[in-house]
Structures are given as structure tokens and as C-alpha cells.
Scaffold this motif. Structure first.
Motif, PDB file in Angstrom:
ATOM      1  N   LEU A   1       0.805  -1.209   0.000  1.00 45.07           N
ATOM      2  CA  LEU A   1       0.000   0.000   0.000  1.00 45.07           C
ATOM      3  C   LEU A   1       0.838   1.257   0.000  1.00 45.07           C
ATOM      4  O   LEU A   1       0.444   2.281  -0.538  1.00 45.07           O
ATOM      5  CB  LEU A   1      -0.926  -0.007   1.228  1.00 45.07           C
ATOM      6  CG  LEU A   1      -2.089  -0.999   1.128  1.00 45.07           C
ATOM      7  CD1 LEU A   1      -2.750  -1.153   2.486  1.00 45.07           C
ATOM      8  CD2 LEU A   1      -3.085  -0.556   0.094  1.00 45.07           C
ATOM      9  N   ALA A   2       2.018   1.187   0.583  1.00 45.46           N
ATOM     10  CA  ALA A   2       2.881   2.373   0.646  1.00 45.46           C
ATOM     11  C   ALA A   2       3.280   2.849  -0.736  1.00 45.46           C
ATOM     12  O   ALA A   2       3.634   4.014  -0.932  1.00 45.46           O
ATOM     13  CB  ALA A   2       4.119   2.060   1.467  1.00 45.46           C
TER      14      ALA A   2
ATOM     15  N   PRO B   1      -8.513  10.361   6.475  1.00 48.03           N
ATOM     16  CA  PRO B   1      -8.016  11.735   6.366  1.00 48.03           C
ATOM     17  C   PRO B   1      -6.576  11.895   5.912  1.00 48.03           C
ATOM     18  O   PRO B   1      -6.182  12.984   5.532  1.00 48.03           O
ATOM     19  CB  PRO B   1      -8.200  12.283   7.786  1.00 48.03           C
ATOM     20  CG  PRO B   1      -8.189  11.074   8.655  1.00 48.03           C
ATOM     21  CD  PRO B   1      -8.858   9.994   7.852  1.00 48.03           C
ATOM     22  N   ALA B   2      -5.785  10.832   5.910  1.00 43.66           N
ATOM     23  CA  ALA B   2      -4.389  10.968   5.476  1.00 43.66           C
ATOM     24  C   ALA B   2      -3.898   9.646   4.898  1.00 43.66           C
ATOM     25  O   ALA B   2      -4.179   8.580   5.436  1.00 43.66           O
ATOM     26  CB  ALA B   2      -3.496  11.390   6.641  1.00 43.66           C
TER      27      ALA B   2
ATOM     28  N   MET C   1      -3.797   4.685   8.197  1.00 40.49           N
ATOM     29  CA  MET C   1      -4.884   4.842   7.233  1.00 40.49           C
ATOM     30  C   MET C   1      -4.722   3.897   6.048  1.00 40.49           C
ATOM     31  O   MET C   1      -5.709   3.418   5.480  1.00 40.49           O
ATOM     32  CB  MET C   1      -4.956   6.292   6.754  1.00 40.49           C
ATOM     33  CG  MET C   1      -5.415   7.289   7.804  1.00 40.49           C
ATOM     34  SD  MET C   1      -7.087   6.962   8.438  1.00 40.49           S
ATOM     35  CE  MET C   1      -6.709   6.084   9.963  1.00 40.49           C
ATOM     36  N   LEU C   2      -3.497   3.597   5.649  1.00 40.81           N
ATOM     37  CA  LEU C   2      -3.293   2.695   4.522  1.00 40.81           C
ATOM     38  C   LEU C   2      -3.813   1.299   4.853  1.00 40.81           C
ATOM     39  O   LEU C   2      -4.373   0.613   3.999  1.00 40.81           O
ATOM     40  CB  LEU C   2      -1.812   2.651   4.152  1.00 40.81           C
ATOM     41  CG  LEU C   2      -1.206   3.962   3.662  1.00 40.81           C
ATOM     42  CD1 LEU C   2       0.256   3.763   3.263  1.00 40.81           C
ATOM     43  CD2 LEU C   2      -1.989   4.504   2.480  1.00 40.81           C
ATOM     44  N   MET C   3      -3.640   0.861   6.101  1.00 39.90           N
ATOM     45  CA  MET C   3      -4.161  -0.445   6.480  1.00 39.90           C
ATOM     46  C   MET C   3      -5.680  -0.423   6.552  1.00 39.90           C
ATOM     47  O   MET C   3      -6.343  -1.405   6.208  1.00 39.90           O
ATOM     48  CB  MET C   3      -3.566  -0.877   7.817  1.00 39.90           C
ATOM     49  CG  MET C   3      -2.146  -1.426   7.720  1.00 39.90           C
ATOM     50  SD  MET C   3      -1.915  -2.692   6.425  1.00 39.90           S
ATOM     51  CE  MET C   3      -3.179  -3.879   6.852  1.00 39.90           C
TER      52      MET C   3
ATOM     53  N   ASP D   1     -10.921  -2.621   1.290  1.00 40.36           N
ATOM     54  CA  ASP D   1     -10.801  -3.367   0.036  1.00 40.36           C
ATOM     55  C   ASP D   1     -11.118  -4.847   0.260  1.00 40.36           C
ATOM     56  O   ASP D   1     -11.805  -5.483  -0.543  1.00 40.36           O
ATOM     57  CB  ASP D   1      -9.385  -3.222  -0.535  1.00 40.36           C
ATOM     58  CG  ASP D   1      -9.321  -2.244  -1.699  1.00 40.36           C
ATOM     59  OD1 ASP D   1     -10.329  -1.568  -1.964  1.00 40.36           O
ATOM     60  OD2 ASP D   1      -8.257  -2.158  -2.345  1.00 40.36           O
ATOM     61  N   ALA D   2     -10.604  -5.406   1.353  1.00 40.16           N
ATOM     62  CA  ALA D   2     -10.858  -6.812   1.665  1.00 40.16           C
ATOM     63  C   ALA D   2     -12.349  -7.050   1.898  1.00 40.16           C
ATOM     64  O   ALA D   2     -12.928  -8.022   1.399  1.00 40.16           O
ATOM     65  CB  ALA D   2     -10.057  -7.229   2.897  1.00 40.16           C
TER      66      ALA D   2
END
Length: 266
Positions: free
Chosen positions: A11-12, A112-113, A118-120, A126-127
Motif C-alpha cells: 500500500l505504501a 483523512p491521510a 490509514m493505509l491499512m 478493500d478486503a
């Protein structure tokens, strides 16, 4: 390496607001995802994030570029439209992606960021979407679509006096890299404990999955409403740049009418 760490590493490199699965499934609310023409709309919804790893292409993920590309696609539809690609639908899908991001990435929104954790949280959503919605299908760019996208990037760069000269091969490489990352994620979703992840990651500090899920549903509902409003503007002939400014104000009003936040009170 744990699934959580592996997912974070992926995701990064590619994440921003909703993930690719969520963006594509939301696109199916407005298009028959099985047809070539409407497949272009879904591809457009998936495309803005593919260039975020390139520091000199971050401007791609913007309403300025989206509005310009939509106007370019409409003006040059006869030139670029084929049996497998529709430049106007692609550009509209691209624009809608940014509308959804305007809501999810609002300072007081669901995501918010674009940083950990937040990426997780994006990954968990998505999952959830992938495991519970059968409409997802991995759409692949035709060469016709890549030709249009490359031309739009280069012509926009020229219009704003940027030196770009990005090749078709480079665009294809970035798209392929992005979609390879997505394919890797698809293999891991069934291992994800998204319910716990959505509770722990929610910025409203909820304690149950039902509460966290209602927060997500509200954010998706706002995105749907904003998209309907924008499509109505687009269909009535409002210029792309003007519609972009109008939809930003529309989203601000959505938050203002809900106490400035998407959080729900319990």
C-alpha cells in the motif's frame, strides 16, 4: 513477514483514499462493468493512483488534470474511440475517482491521510468489498486506452508548460506495475481480519464493527450522492473545470451539514 506488514509495504507504493478494489466496485454503481464502453469508465476510476510513485507525475491525481482530460476526450472522441475503449467514459471515471477521494480524504473524513494506519484501513475496506461483492473484475487496459492516456498526459503537460514526453511504454509499465500490486493483494484478502481492522483503524474511535461499518456506509453514500450530482452537471453540459469547482463546494457542504465530520454519534 506478517500479512499486515506485507500489505503495508504494498500500500505504501500505490494507495490513496479508497483502494483499487473499492474504486472499481463503486464504479459498477454507474456502469455495466462487463461492457467494453463501460469497462473504460471502470478503468478510468482505477487509473489516478497508478502514477503516485512518480514524483514528477503527482499532478495526474488532480481535478485540474481530470477536467482537462475530460475536455480533451470529448473533443477527440472520434480519434480515440474504438470497439474496446471510450475516451469520454474513461475520463469521466477518472474524474469520479477524485470526487470519491475528496470525501474519503477530507480532513474529517473516513481516511483523512494517506499514511499508516490509514493505509491499512484502506486495505481492510478493500478486503471487505472484495469478499462481499461479486461485481469486482480485474479490468485490463487495451492498447487503445494506453494510447489515449499517453496522449492526454503529454498534451496536458505541454498545455501547462511542463516538459514530460512520457512514452507509451512507460505508461504501460506504470499501469502494469500498479495492476500487479493489485493482483498480489487479491491473493491475501481472504486472510484479512477486516472487521477488527476496521474497528481499530476508524478515526471516530468506535468500539464495534457495526459502528465502523455504518461510518463506512455513510462515506460511500456521500460519494454516491456527489457522483450523481457531478454526472448530472456533466450531462447538462457544464464545463469540466467549472464542474470540478462546484463538486468541491458540494462536498464541503456535505460535511458542513453533518457537523463538519463524517463521524456518527452513538
Amino acid at each position: 513477514m506478517t500479512i499486515r506488514v506485507l500489505a503495508a509495504l504494498m500500500l505504501a507504493t500505490c494507495a490513496a483514499a479508497w483502494g483499487p478494489v473499492t474504486h472499481q466496485i463503486l464504479g459498477c454503481e454507474f456502469a455495466d462493468c462487463t461492457s467494453a464502453t463501460n469497462g473504460s469508465f471502470v478503468l478510468g476510476k482505477s487509473s489516478p493512483d497508478a502514477f503516485l510513485t512518480e514524483s514528477d507525475l503527482t499532478w495526474v491525481h488532480s481535478f485540474d488534470f481530470a477536467a482537462w482530460m475530460l475536455a480533451y476526450g470529448i473533443q477527440n472522441e472520434a480519434r480515440y474511440r474504438t470497439a474496446t475503449f471510450d475516451p469520454t467514459q474513461f475520463s469521466r471515471g477518472f474524474f469520479v475517482h477524485l470526487i470519491e477521494d475528496q470525501i474519503s480524504h477530507h480532513a474529517n473524513g473516513y481516511l483523512p491521510a494517506a499514511v499508516e494506519p490509514m493505509l491499512m484501513l484502506e486495505y481492510h475496506v478493500d478486503a471487505l468489498m472484495y469478499m462481499n461483492d461479486t461485481r469486482f473484475d480485474l479490468h485490463v487496459f487495451s492498447n487503445d486506452g494506453l494510447v489515449f492516456y499517453t496522449a492526454a498526459l503529454n498534451n496536458y503537460a505541454s498545455a501547462i508548460n511542463k516538459t514530460l514526453n512520457i512514452s507509451l511504454g512507460k505508461v504501460r509499465s506504470l499501469i502494469d506495475e500498479y495492476q500487479d500490486g493489485l493482483k498480489s493483494e487479491l491473493k491475501l484478502f481472504h486472510l484479512d481480519n477486516y472487521k477488527d481492522g476496521m474497528v481499530k483503524g476508524d478515526t471516530c474511535h468506535y468500539t464495534t464493527f457495526d459502528q465502523a461499518f455504518e461510518h463506512l456506509q455513510l462515506s460511500l453514500l456521500w460519494g454516491h450522492a456527489a457522483t450523481v450530482a457531478w454526472l448530472s452537471m456533466a450531462d447538462s453540459g457544464v464545463a469540466p473545470a467549472a464542474s470540478a469547482a462546484a463538486i468541491v463546494k458540494y462536498v464541503d457542504n456535505q460535511f458542513a451539514g453533518h457537523g463538519g465530520t463524517s463521524c456518527l454519534s452513538y
